[in-house]
Design an enzyme around this catalytic site. Structure first.
Site, PDB file in Angstrom:
ATOM      1  CG  PHE A 256       9.672  -6.845   3.646  1.00  0.00           C
ATOM      2  CD1 PHE A 256       9.822  -8.496   4.032  1.00  0.00           C
ATOM      3  CD2 PHE A 256      10.787  -6.148   4.266  1.00  0.00           C
ATOM      4  CE1 PHE A 256      10.888  -9.186   4.619  1.00  0.00           C
ATOM      5  CE2 PHE A 256      11.670  -6.637   5.079  1.00  0.00           C
ATOM      6  CZ  PHE A 256      11.790  -8.308   5.393  1.00  0.00           C
ATOM      7  N   GLY A 284      10.758   2.943   2.713  1.00  0.00           N
ATOM      8  CA  GLY A 284      11.288   2.085   1.447  1.00  0.00           C
ATOM      9  C   GLY A 284      11.430   0.667   2.408  1.00  0.00           C
ATOM     10  CE  LYS A 285      12.558   1.009   8.325  1.00  0.00           C
ATOM     11  NZ  LYS A 285      12.319   1.089  10.025  1.00  0.00           N
ATOM     12  CB  VAL A 286       6.372  -2.116   3.413  1.00  0.00           C
ATOM     13  CG1 VAL A 286       5.228  -2.689   2.963  1.00  0.00           C
ATOM     14  CG2 VAL A 286       6.663  -2.572   4.989  1.00  0.00           C
TER      15      VAL A 286
END
Length: 317
Positions: A256, A284-286
């Site tokens: 994101f 690693g999501k943001v």
């Protein structure tokens, strides 16, 4: 977050807010920008959300947890959908239950958090903090849902398709489900079973043909994530909607680029609802260079302020 910041970085003095008559919400928020603590974070959230909504290449995800619809936030979210500011909505089942209740003309009522709950039980009134909801509303809701389920195609359906069909049967411009159905915006509810909508679907299925595949939405959702040139998330609360949005990007090579979280939860317990967006970077999501902020305050206060300020800025583009 800049973990290398130190006391040597004395470059931005705190600037006290100046309040004058007839200020717009955006003008007030701009005064917040010079302040610290929650005020400064709210101003940062407005800056990030404005950039996210103004970006034509950004796919805009919206996570809706908590009791936002009983509290009166549904119209704001419906308007965001109508104006193209939400491309994907992920929500709890309860929020869609209460959205449907209102869409049927069955109101929630302002009450008191100091009520005698035993007395309320005897009077067949349910309490959501300081909101009251008569039990009879659920009887009416259940009859409506049973009629919708009876009209569904006798084929395998996704949860998103079921919610779309419910929205098509509603006639209320402030309804999230109705507006999403009209605008073609997908509404995902990974834990629909944890709501009256899910419970009534199960009861209908006990005596009728109804095949809902709980995993069917995932392929569609992943495709949206893959196709997103850029991605931004506005997260009200946490729980299933927050995780469903953030974890799905892990399947892609992307992260994101924008993330805003409005929450009252704390990070120390390790629960997702209080987990910081910085923590999400470790997964690693943001993204490493993402613009993100968490505002620790009641979302029924912060969401209207953020949306109002951003709308003013968008109108001046």
């Amino acid at each position: 977050m800049d973990f290398e910041a130190s006391a040597r970085d004395l470059t931005t003095p705190v600037k006290g807010a100046k309040i004058v008559p007839n200020m717009s919400v955006d003008e007030l928020v701009r005064e917040y920008a010079g302040c610290a603590f929650g005020a400064g974070r709210l101003a940062e959230a407005v800056d990030i959300y404005y950039e996210m909504l103004a970006s034509e290449k950004t796919t805009k995800f919206f996570g809706l947890a908590g009791a936002m619809t009983p509290a009166g936030m549904r119209g704001i979210i419906a308007d965001l959908i109508r104006d193209g500011h939400i491309d994907v909505l992920v929500t709890t089942g309860a929020n869609m239950v209460h959205d449907t209740v209102e869409a049927l003309g069955l109101h929630h009522y302002k009450g008191s958090d100091c009520a005698n709950d035993i007395q309320l039980r005897h009077e067949c009134i349910d309490r959501i903090y300081d909101v009251y909801l008569p039990d009879q509303h659920f009887t009416d809701l259940e009859e409506f849902l049973q009629s919708v389920y009876a009209g569904l195609p006798q084929e395998k359906l996704s949860i998103r398709q079921v919610l779309t069909e419910i929205g098509k049967n509603l006639d209320d411009d402030s309804s999230i489900l109705k507006t999403a159905a009209e605008m073609g915006v997908p509404v995902y509810c990974p834990a629909l079973q944890d709501s009256v909508i899910g419970l009534q679907a199960w009861l209908y299925k006990e005596g009728n043909l109804l095949h809902v595949d709980a995993f069917a939405d995932m392929h569609e959702f992943m495709e949206i994530c893959y196709e997103a040139e850029s991605a931004g998330a506005m997260l009200l609360g946490g729980g299933v909607p927050k995780n469903y949005i953030l974890q799905s990007m892990l399947v892609t090579p992307k992260s994101f680029d924008y993330a805003i979280q409005l929450t009252m939860d704390r990070p120390e317990t390790g629960g997702l609802s209080g987990a910081t967006l910085d923590e999400a970077q470790s997964w690693g999501k943001v993204g490493e260079d993402a613009k993100s902020v968490t505002v620790y305050a009641d979302a029924t206060i912060t969401l209207p302020l953020i949306v109002s300020a951003v709308r003013t800025r968008l109108s001046k583009r």
